[in-house]
Design a protein around this motif. Structure first.
Motif, PDB file in Angstrom:
ATOM      1  N   TYR A   1      65.235 100.001  68.323  1.00 46.56           N
ATOM      2  CA  TYR A   1      66.573  99.436  68.193  1.00 46.56           C
ATOM      3  C   TYR A   1      66.541  97.946  67.523  1.00 46.56           C
ATOM      4  CZ  TYR A   1      67.799 103.103  71.474  1.00 46.56           C
ATOM      5  OH  TYR A   1      68.053 104.064  71.910  1.00 46.56           O
ATOM      6  N   SER A   2      67.483  97.646  66.868  1.00 44.84           N
ATOM      7  CA  SER A   2      67.640  96.392  66.291  1.00 44.84           C
ATOM      8  C   SER A   2      69.180  95.987  66.089  1.00 44.84           C
ATOM      9  CB  SER A   2      67.038  96.305  64.806  1.00 44.84           C
ATOM     10  OG  SER A   2      67.902  97.030  63.784  1.00 44.84           O
TER      11      SER A   2
ATOM     12  N   ASP B   1      77.312  87.998  75.017  1.00 44.81           N
ATOM     13  CA  ASP B   1      76.114  88.284  75.141  1.00 44.81           C
ATOM     14  C   ASP B   1      75.556  88.992  74.034  1.00 44.81           C
ATOM     15  OD1 ASP B   1      73.837  88.097  77.105  1.00 44.81           O
ATOM     16  OD2 ASP B   1      74.012  90.274  76.787  1.00 44.81           O
ATOM     17  N   TYR B   2      74.994  89.915  74.375  1.00 43.37           N
ATOM     18  CA  TYR B   2      74.141  90.956  73.072  1.00 43.37           C
ATOM     19  C   TYR B   2      75.167  91.120  71.798  1.00 43.37           C
ATOM     20  CZ  TYR B   2      71.734  95.002  71.101  1.00 43.37           C
ATOM     21  OH  TYR B   2      71.218  96.069  70.314  1.00 43.37           O
ATOM     22  N   GLY B   3      76.568  91.407  72.326  1.00 42.65           N
ATOM     23  CA  GLY B   3      77.498  91.402  71.224  1.00 42.65           C
ATOM     24  C   GLY B   3      77.720  90.170  70.321  1.00 42.65           C
ATOM     25  N   ASP B   4      77.340  89.019  71.045  1.00 42.53           N
ATOM     26  CA  ASP B   4      77.572  87.744  70.024  1.00 42.53           C
ATOM     27  C   ASP B   4      76.489  87.889  68.746  1.00 42.53           C
ATOM     28  OD1 ASP B   4      79.395  86.713  72.109  1.00 42.53           O
ATOM     29  OD2 ASP B   4      77.732  85.359  72.861  1.00 42.53           O
ATOM     30  N   THR B   5      75.341  88.429  69.165  1.00 46.21           N
ATOM     31  CA  THR B   5      74.397  88.273  67.924  1.00 46.21           C
ATOM     32  C   THR B   5      74.741  89.434  66.829  1.00 46.21           C
ATOM     33  OG1 THR B   5      72.800  87.954  69.735  1.00 46.21           O
ATOM     34  CG2 THR B   5      71.799  88.335  67.530  1.00 46.21           C
TER      35      THR B   5
ATOM     36  N   PHE C   1      71.930  80.444  70.438  1.00 46.09           N
ATOM     37  CA  PHE C   1      70.886  79.580  70.089  1.00 46.09           C
ATOM     38  C   PHE C   1      69.607  79.999  70.993  1.00 46.09           C
ATOM     39  CE2 PHE C   1      74.711  76.919  69.975  1.00 46.09           C
ATOM     40  CZ  PHE C   1      74.882  76.758  68.575  1.00 46.09           C
ATOM     41  N   PRO C   2      68.627  80.732  70.308  1.00 48.76           N
ATOM     42  CA  PRO C   2      67.300  81.176  70.980  1.00 48.76           C
ATOM     43  C   PRO C   2      66.732  79.829  71.957  1.00 48.76           C
ATOM     44  CG  PRO C   2      67.246  81.915  68.821  1.00 48.76           C
ATOM     45  CD  PRO C   2      68.574  80.902  68.850  1.00 48.76           C
ATOM     46  N   GLU C   3      66.785  78.791  71.441  1.00 52.86           N
ATOM     47  CA  GLU C   3      66.281  77.329  72.226  1.00 52.86           C
ATOM     48  C   GLU C   3      66.753  77.114  73.227  1.00 52.86           C
ATOM     49  OE1 GLU C   3      68.369  75.623  68.567  1.00 52.86           O
ATOM     50  OE2 GLU C   3      67.605  77.574  69.167  1.00 52.86           O
ATOM     51  N   THR C   4      68.315  77.452  73.390  1.00 47.94           N
ATOM     52  CA  THR C   4      68.681  77.233  74.722  1.00 47.94           C
ATOM     53  C   THR C   4      69.166  78.556  75.641  1.00 47.94           C
ATOM     54  OG1 THR C   4      71.117  77.454  73.692  1.00 47.94           O
ATOM     55  CG2 THR C   4      70.151  75.119  73.922  1.00 47.94           C
ATOM     56  N   ASN C   5      68.441  79.693  75.119  1.00 50.67           N
ATOM     57  CA  ASN C   5      68.607  80.879  75.958  1.00 50.67           C
ATOM     58  C   ASN C   5      67.337  81.145  76.784  1.00 50.67           C
ATOM     59  OD1 ASN C   5      68.022  84.335  75.457  1.00 50.67           O
ATOM     60  ND2 ASN C   5      70.034  83.528  76.351  1.00 50.67           N
TER      61      ASN C   5
ATOM     62  N   ASN D   1      63.362  88.788  70.650  1.00 52.20           N
ATOM     63  CA  ASN D   1      62.490  88.464  69.656  1.00 52.20           C
ATOM     64  C   ASN D   1      63.025  88.372  68.342  1.00 52.20           C
ATOM     65  OD1 ASN D   1      60.546  88.333  71.668  1.00 52.20           O
ATOM     66  ND2 ASN D   1      59.859  90.510  71.161  1.00 52.20           N
ATOM     67  N   GLN D   2      63.972  89.174  67.934  1.00 49.97           N
ATOM     68  CA  GLN D   2      64.889  89.381  66.591  1.00 49.97           C
ATOM     69  C   GLN D   2      65.566  88.057  66.642  1.00 49.97           C
ATOM     70  OE1 GLN D   2      67.052  93.135  66.751  1.00 49.97           O
ATOM     71  NE2 GLN D   2      65.246  94.131  67.442  1.00 49.97           N
ATOM     72  N   ARG D   3      66.284  87.294  67.806  1.00 46.75           N
ATOM     73  CA  ARG D   3      66.956  86.326  67.506  1.00 46.75           C
ATOM     74  C   ARG D   3      66.006  85.036  67.494  1.00 46.75           C
ATOM     75  NH1 ARG D   3      70.405  86.659  73.584  1.00 46.75           N
ATOM     76  NH2 ARG D   3      71.893  87.647  72.767  1.00 46.75           N
ATOM     77  N   LYS D   4      64.975  84.780  67.860  1.00 46.16           N
ATOM     78  CA  LYS D   4      64.004  83.843  67.523  1.00 46.16           C
ATOM     79  C   LYS D   4      63.715  84.188  65.886  1.00 46.16           C
ATOM     80  CE  LYS D   4      62.240  83.315  72.130  1.00 46.16           C
ATOM     81  NZ  LYS D   4      61.005  83.445  72.852  1.00 46.16           N
ATOM     82  N   GLN D   5      63.146  85.133  65.516  1.00 51.94           N
ATOM     83  CA  GLN D   5      62.924  85.611  64.113  1.00 51.94           C
ATOM     84  C   GLN D   5      63.912  85.335  63.115  1.00 51.94           C
ATOM     85  OE1 GLN D   5      61.447  89.656  63.628  1.00 51.94           O
ATOM     86  NE2 GLN D   5      61.034  89.306  61.643  1.00 51.94           N
TER      87      GLN D   5
END
Length: 351
Positions: free
Chosen positions: A134-135, A163-167, A197-201, A272-276
Motif C-alpha cells: 500500500y502506498s 489525516d491520511y487523506g491529507d497526504t 509535517f512528519p516532524e510534528t506528527n 514512513n512514506q511521509r518521512k521519505q
C-alpha cells in the motif's frame, strides 16, 4: 535407577544436575494453558465480522463501486445544490472510511453540485488485498481513476481531506502543480488534522508497533478486537466529544469488512512514506497556486498544539486557518460537525 535427594529434588544415577519438581509442574501448567488456548484462539480468529448498523448499511447502499486495476473501490456520489457546478471530493483518514463525512454530508450537498467520497484501497467497503504494498502514490492514482470514471478529468475539483487523506491530497497537488499525466484539476484544497509535517506528527504507540513489528505484527492484528480498537481510537478524540458505542461499532465494522484488520500493518507504512517524501509533499503545499485552508482541532495528541500550528503558519503563511474550540481533537468533522462545516463553507465562499 535414580535416588531421592533432598525434598523436591531428583538425582540421576550419574550424579546429574538436580531437577526441581516445581519447575516441572510449572512447565506442565503452561502446556495445559497452551492446549486450552489454541482452540480458544482458533475460535476467536474465526468470529465473523460484525454486521453493519442500519445507518452504515444505508451509507453503503447509497454508494457503488468502480474498478481500479482489478480492485473494487467503494464511493458515494450525491447530486446537490441546483445552480452550482462546484464539485468536492472528500478524502478520509486512517483507520476509518468515507463514513467519517456522514455528519456533514447533507450540509455539503446544499452548497455543491456534486459531493463525492471514496474508501481508499484497504479501507471501509473497498477491497483489501493482501499481501499488497500500500502506498500514498497508489491512493492518489485511485482518486484520479475515480475522477476519470465519473467524467471529471477536465472539471476543477475542490479537495477536502483529513489525516491520511491529507497526504493523498498533497501528492495530488504535487501532480497537478507539475502537470503530471492524469492529474486532476484542483480548484482548492482544505486540509484538517493530519501528519502534514512528519516532524510534528506523533503516531500512537500501537501504530508504530504494527508498522515496525515484523513477524509480530500479523499476530497482533489477528488479536485485535473491538475493545482494543475503541480504546485506541478513543484516545485521539476529546474527552467531551467521544463517539458513542454505536459509532465505535460502525468504525470497527468498516475496518473488519473484507478482513481489513489484517492489512493495517501494510497500510501503516504511510508513516514512513511521509518521512521519505517529506520534501515532495510539503513542497507541493509551499508552491501551491490554489487556495489553501486548514481546519484544526487543537486538542489533537497526534498533531499537538501549539507545535503543529506554529510550524504550519511559518511554512505556509499564505494559507488561511480555522482553529476550532479548545475541546476538539483529531476528528474535527465528527467532534464538531457544524463548526467544521461552517469553517469549510466560509473558506469556499471566500474566493
Amino acid at each position: 535407577m535414580g535416588v531421592l535427594g533432598p525434598p523436591g529434588w531428583t538425582v540421576g544415577p550419574g550424579g546429574s544436575v538436580p531437577v526441581c519438581r516445581c519447575s516441572r509442574r510449572m512447565k506442565e501448567w503452561w502446556v495445559q494453558v497452551g492446549l486450552l488456548g489454541v482452540p480458544l484462539l482458533a475460535v476467536y480468529l474465526h468470529i465473523p465480522p460484525p454486521q453493519p448498523s442500519p445507518p452504515l448499511r444505508s451509507w453503503r447502499a447509497s454508494g457503488t463501486f468502480f474498478t481500479y486495476k482489478d480492485q473494487n473501490i467503494f464511493y458515494r456520489d450525491s447530486g446537490g445544490a441546483v445552480g452550482s457546478s462546484d464539485v468536492v471530493i472528500l478524502l478520509h483518514g486512517f483507520p476509518t472510511s468515507s463514513y467519517d463525512w456522514s455528519k456533514i454530508w447533507e450540509g455539503l450537498t446544499q452548497r455543491f453540485h456534486r459531493v463525492i467520497a471514496l474508501d481508499f484501497l484497504g479501507f471501509g467497503f473497498s477491497d483489501k488485498p493482501r499481501p499488497h504494498r500500500y502506498s500514498i502514490f497508489e491512493q492518489a492514482s485511485v482518486v484520479e481513476g475515480l475522477a476519470r470514471h465519473l467524467g471529471l478529468q477536465h472539471h476543477r475539483i475542490n479537495l477536502l481531506a483529513h489525516d491520511y487523506g491529507d497526504t493523498v491530497a498533497q501528492e495530488l497537488l504535487h501532480r497537478y502543480e507539475h502537470n503530471k499525466t492524469g492529474s486532476i484539476l484542483i480548484n482548492s484544497l482544505c486540509l484538517s488534522n493530519g501528519g502534514i509535517f512528519p516532524e510534528t506528527n506523533h503516531p500512537r504507540f500501537i501504530q508504530k508497533l504494527l508498522k515496525d513489528g515484523g513477524l509480530l505484527s500479523p499476530l497482533l492484528l489477528r488479536l485485535m478486537n473491538f475493545f482494543f480498537f475503541s480504546r485506541g481510537l478513543g484516545a485521539v478524540f476529546g474527552p467531551h466529544t467521544q463517539p458513542s458505542q454505536a459509532e465505535f461499532w460502525d468504525m470497527w465494522t468498516a475496518v473488519r469488512n473484507n478482513d481489513g484488520n489484517l492489512v493495517m500493518d501494510s497500510v501503516l507504512q504511510y508513516i514512513n512514506q511521509r518521512k521519505q517524501h517529506r520534501d515532495r509533499w510539503v513542497g507541493a503545499l509551499v508552491s501551491s497556486s490554489v487556495p489553501l485552508h486548514l481546519i484544526y482541532g487543537p486538542l489533537d495528541p497526534v498533531n499537538p498544539h501549539p507545535e503543529f500550528l506554529q510550524l504550519y503558519k511559518k511554512v505556509l503563511p499564505m494559507s488561511t486557518v480555522s482553529v476550532l474550540d479548545d475541546h476538539i481533537s483529531h476528528y474535527p468533522q465528527l467532534e464538531d460537525p457544524m463548526g467544521f462545516l461552517n469553517s469549510y463553507l466560509n473558506f469556499i465562499n471566500s474566493f
